[in-house]
Enzyme design. Structure first.
Site, PDB file in Angstrom:
ATOM      1  N   HIS A  67      -1.543  -3.020   6.842  1.00 45.49           N
ATOM      2  CA  HIS A  67      -0.452  -3.923   6.408  1.00 45.49           C
ATOM      3  C   HIS A  67      -0.324  -5.445   7.167  1.00 45.49           C
ATOM      4  O   HIS A  67       0.296  -6.059   6.780  1.00 45.49           O
ATOM      5  CB  HIS A  67       0.760  -3.285   6.008  1.00 45.49           C
ATOM      6  CG  HIS A  67       0.671  -2.720   4.633  1.00 45.49           C
ATOM      7  ND1 HIS A  67       1.033  -3.393   3.598  1.00 45.49           N
ATOM      8  CD2 HIS A  67       0.289  -1.348   4.465  1.00 45.49           C
ATOM      9  CE1 HIS A  67       0.958  -2.817   2.590  1.00 45.49           C
ATOM     10  NE2 HIS A  67       0.398  -1.768   2.838  1.00 45.49           N
TER      11      HIS A  67
ATOM     12  N   GLU B  22      -6.838   3.420  -8.022  1.00 42.97           N
ATOM     13  CA  GLU B  22      -7.157   3.421  -6.521  1.00 42.97           C
ATOM     14  C   GLU B  22      -7.508   5.010  -5.984  1.00 42.97           C
ATOM     15  O   GLU B  22      -8.212   4.901  -4.923  1.00 42.97           O
ATOM     16  CB  GLU B  22      -5.396   3.527  -5.864  1.00 42.97           C
ATOM     17  CG  GLU B  22      -4.966   2.238  -5.908  1.00 42.97           C
ATOM     18  CD  GLU B  22      -3.296   2.204  -5.604  1.00 42.97           C
ATOM     19  OE1 GLU B  22      -2.965   1.647  -4.473  1.00 42.97           O
ATOM     20  OE2 GLU B  22      -2.486   2.836  -6.398  1.00 42.97           O
TER      21      GLU B  22
ATOM     22  N   ASP C 131      -7.279   0.817  -1.337  1.00 46.57           N
ATOM     23  CA  ASP C 131      -6.980   2.418  -1.123  1.00 46.57           C
ATOM     24  C   ASP C 131      -8.384   3.153  -1.888  1.00 46.57           C
ATOM     25  O   ASP C 131      -9.018   3.908  -1.470  1.00 46.57           O
ATOM     26  CB  ASP C 131      -5.829   3.014  -1.930  1.00 46.57           C
ATOM     27  CG  ASP C 131      -4.579   3.051  -0.996  1.00 46.57           C
ATOM     28  OD1 ASP C 131      -4.891   3.263   0.147  1.00 46.57           O
ATOM     29  OD2 ASP C 131      -3.701   2.337  -1.733  1.00 46.57           O
TER      30      ASP C 131
ATOM     31  N   CYS D 201      -6.407  -6.064  -7.495  1.00 45.03           N
ATOM     32  CA  CYS D 201      -5.280  -6.649  -6.876  1.00 45.03           C
ATOM     33  C   CYS D 201      -5.565  -6.282  -5.263  1.00 45.03           C
ATOM     34  O   CYS D 201      -4.599  -6.517  -4.741  1.00 45.03           O
ATOM     35  CB  CYS D 201      -4.082  -6.315  -7.111  1.00 45.03           C
ATOM     36  SG  CYS D 201      -3.743  -4.489  -7.195  1.00 45.03           S
TER      37      CYS D 201
HETATM   38  C1  PEP Z   1      -4.664  -1.481  -2.839  1.00 44.99           C
HETATM   39  O1  PEP Z   1      -4.643  -0.167  -2.580  1.00 44.99           O
HETATM   40  O2  PEP Z   1      -5.752  -2.127  -2.927  1.00 44.99           O
HETATM   41  C2  PEP Z   1      -3.540  -2.199  -3.155  1.00 44.99           C
HETATM   42  C3  PEP Z   1      -3.331  -3.283  -3.887  1.00 44.99           C
HETATM   43  O3  PEP Z   1      -2.347  -1.460  -2.865  1.00 44.99           O
HETATM   44  P1  PEP Z   1      -1.570  -1.552  -1.339  1.00 44.99           P
HETATM   45  O4  PEP Z   1      -2.226  -2.390  -0.430  1.00 44.99           O
HETATM   46  O5  PEP Z   1      -0.307  -1.733  -1.342  1.00 44.99           O
HETATM   47  O6  PEP Z   1      -1.810   0.183  -0.892  1.00 44.99           O
HETATM   48 MG    MG Z   2      -2.975   0.847  -2.606  1.00 40.68          MG
END
Ligand code: PEP
Ligand code: MG
Length: 581
Positions: A190, A432, A456, A503
């Protein structure tokens, strides 16, 4: 100069602020008898300073939220001034000649551990209070900043930290942050996602950088090459100044595309949407030229607070996101708490494997009141702008059905209460979990769309922790196994007339985009700062060449080989994007 993993492009130079992690670097050292008064005094000063900090935070919380919330800090002040704890620390310094950091840490840990082991929820929270307060005292003793300082930065600075939790980055004074450099992390941690969102350089996986630089020193961070230079020379600054100029010139070129469609040279239109997670991101969303929002990470509304956001509060947030996403609309993902995203009050759940644990839809289904409140708020927002709902981390059909059934109950309630919402609202799910991709055909019957979370999906497919710098080199969304899962997902969606987005961070990476397009992805959703480059590249690609690249990548023997195929095409089509790196 220290080398790490470059995760967000750009260069900046400025003062460093080192964020502490109390447990990490407390060295125990024997002191001489004559040093004792000084050590006692240092501890006293750190306690006094911490008292001032706590009173100040208490004042701010009471102004911003309520005096009830602020009273939590009374407990912290009591811990800080606890005579038994301080007495024991003094004794260690005086009788056993231990330096004050180690003495205080040892005593605080002893008390915290004793309380934590009693198995009583209330006492476990008090143990956390002790760790919180002693962490603040130790930060003063070690000359480190606390998370609180990040909310009130006084000047522009580069933040150096062990890692940055979503709860920390969410409250940063974003106007004053020049870059992130962290000990841990990988490209989809993150910290990295946040840095790209803010458009600031970031380098992660720098090992023990927090113990090699001190608050107040100057550093140059290079988010292209992945380095942090402490006290750089004039020559280095000059060279990086030129790089920065080239980057600014490219940004000017890209800005012209803002109103242009995201369409390939041979007329194939791709939906190019943005990932956002806070209301504060709306200006960047509007500015970047995206088609609405492809992923709103709603869990950020739940971080950094002791209570839960009400239906009204959530409705207001979703309504604003929907309005800002017009005419294309916004995909609101229901809560993806768990993993590394926990509200303050849950931060002590303490699971062994949080990423394989109580996360996302699993939490929502287990706590129907929270889920229903959120679903009602999203449905209500759909009366004010186009909204889609998306469930995270679905791993089976019964789970999807349960989520859909909850949503149906909310729809019925709203109908009977006469509250308007969009009856045509599309409902989709994230892919995911590798298992979900494998049964995508079954799942496709009960959703309107899939959005592939490559962050993920890559982590779970290859068994690589996305936050762990030691295995960061293994984290490869172009691994043929991941590509085959994406291919299966697209094939299943096509069969049932559904659309598919991506995404995860791969959707904003120009080097991977040729493969994604070639695999038949309809929507790319990326962080706003990446949108202009992605659009620039899209407008220079042709469908047959990306299809050929995807076929070759699927047949590749390794993630590296697949990446090289895609990279070569991207660099040939849009060399300008790669010149400044
Ligand atoms: C992902 O896992 O690619 C996703 C977009 O969700 P996050 O990054 O919020 O886990
Ligand atoms: Mg994710």
């Amino acid at each position: 100069m220290y080398r790490g993993i470059p995760v967000s492009a750009g260069v900046s130079h400025g003062k460093v602020i080192v964020l502490g992690d109390a447990a990490r670097t407390i060295l125990r050292r024997e002191i001489r008898a004559e040093e004792t008064p000084r050590e006692l005094q240092r501890l006293q000063e750190a306690v006094t300073q911490t008292r001032r900090d706590l009173l100040e935070i208490q004042r701010q919380v009471s102004e911003a939220i309520s005096s009830h919330e602020a009273s939590i800090f009374d407990a912290h002040l009591l811990v800080l001034e606890d005579a038994t704890m301080l007495g024991e620390a003094h004794q260690l310094i005086r009788d056993q000649h231990v330096n004050c950091e180690a003495a205080y840490h040892q005593v605080a840990e002893k008390f915290a551990r004793a309380l934590g082991e009693l198995g009583d929820e209330y006492l476990r929270e008090r143990a956390a209070d002790i760790r919180d307060v002693s962490g603040r005292v130790l930060d003063h003793l070690l000359g480190r900043a606390t998370e609180q300082d990040l909310r009130h930065l006084r000047e522009p600075c580069i933040i150096v930290a062990p890692d940055l939790a979503p709860s920390t980055t969410a409250v940063l004074d974003r106007t004053l942050v020049l870059g992130f450099a962290t000990d841990a992390g990988g490209t989809t941690s993150h910290t990295a996602i946040m840095a790209r969102k803010l458009g600031i350089p970031a380098v992660v996986g720098l090992g023990d950088i927090t113990s090699r630089v001190r608050t107040g020193e100057y550093a140059l961070i290079d988010g292209h090459g992945g380095t942090l230079s402490i006290n750089p020379t004039d020559q280095t600054l000059f060279e990086y100044g030129q790089l920065k100029q080239r980057r600014a010139a490219l940004d000017d070129r890209l800005a012209v595309l803002r109103e242009q469609p995201a369409v390939t040279l041979d007329g194939h239109e791709v939906v190019l949407a943005a990932n956002i997670d806070q209301i504060e991101d709306i200006p960047a969303l509007v500015q970047c030229g995206a088609h609405g929002v492809g992923l709103f990470r709603s869990e950020f509304l739940f971080l950094n607070r002791r209570d839960l956001p009400t239906e009204e509060e959530q409705f207001e947030a979703y309504r604003r996101v929907a309005e800002a996403s017009a005419p294309h609309g916004a995909t609101i993902r229901t809560l993806d708490l768990g993993g590394d995203k926990l509200p303050s009050a849950w931060a002590r759940i303490g699971e062994q494997n949080p990423f394989l644990g109580w996360r996302a839809i699993r939490i929502s289904l287990a706590l129907p009141e929270i889920f229903q409140t959120q679903l009602r708020a999203i449905l209500r927002a759909s009366a004010h702008g186009k909204v889609r709902i998306m469930f995270p981390m679905i791993s089976s059909l019964p789970e999807l059905r349960e989520a859909n059934a909850s949503l149906e109950r909310c729809r019925e309630d709203l109908r009977s209460e006469g509250i308007p919402f969009d009856e045509q609202l599309e409902v989709g799910m994230m892919i995911e979990v590798p298992g979900a991709a494998l049964i995508a055909e079954t799942l496709a019957r009960e959703v309107a769309f899939f959005s592939i979370g490559t962050n993920d999906l890559t982590g779970y497919t290859l068994a690589v922790d996305r936050l762990n710098e030691r295995v960061a080199a293994l984290f490869a969304p172009t691994h043929p196994a991941v590509l085959r899962l994406i291919q299966m997902t697209v094939a299943a969606a096509r069969k049932h007339g559904r659309w598919v987005g991506v995404c995860g961070e791969a959707a904003g990476d120009p080097e991977v985009i040729p493969i994604l397009l070639g695999l038949g992805i309809d929507e790319l959703s990326a962080t706003p700062s990446a949108i202009p480059s992605v659009k620039f590249l899209l407008r220079r690609l042709r469908l047959p060449e990306v299809t050929a690249a995807a076929d070759a990548a699927l047949a590749a023997e390794s993630a590296e080989e697949a990446l090289r195929i895609s990279q070569a095409l991207a660099r040939r089509a849009a060399p300008e994007l790669f010149h400044s790196s």
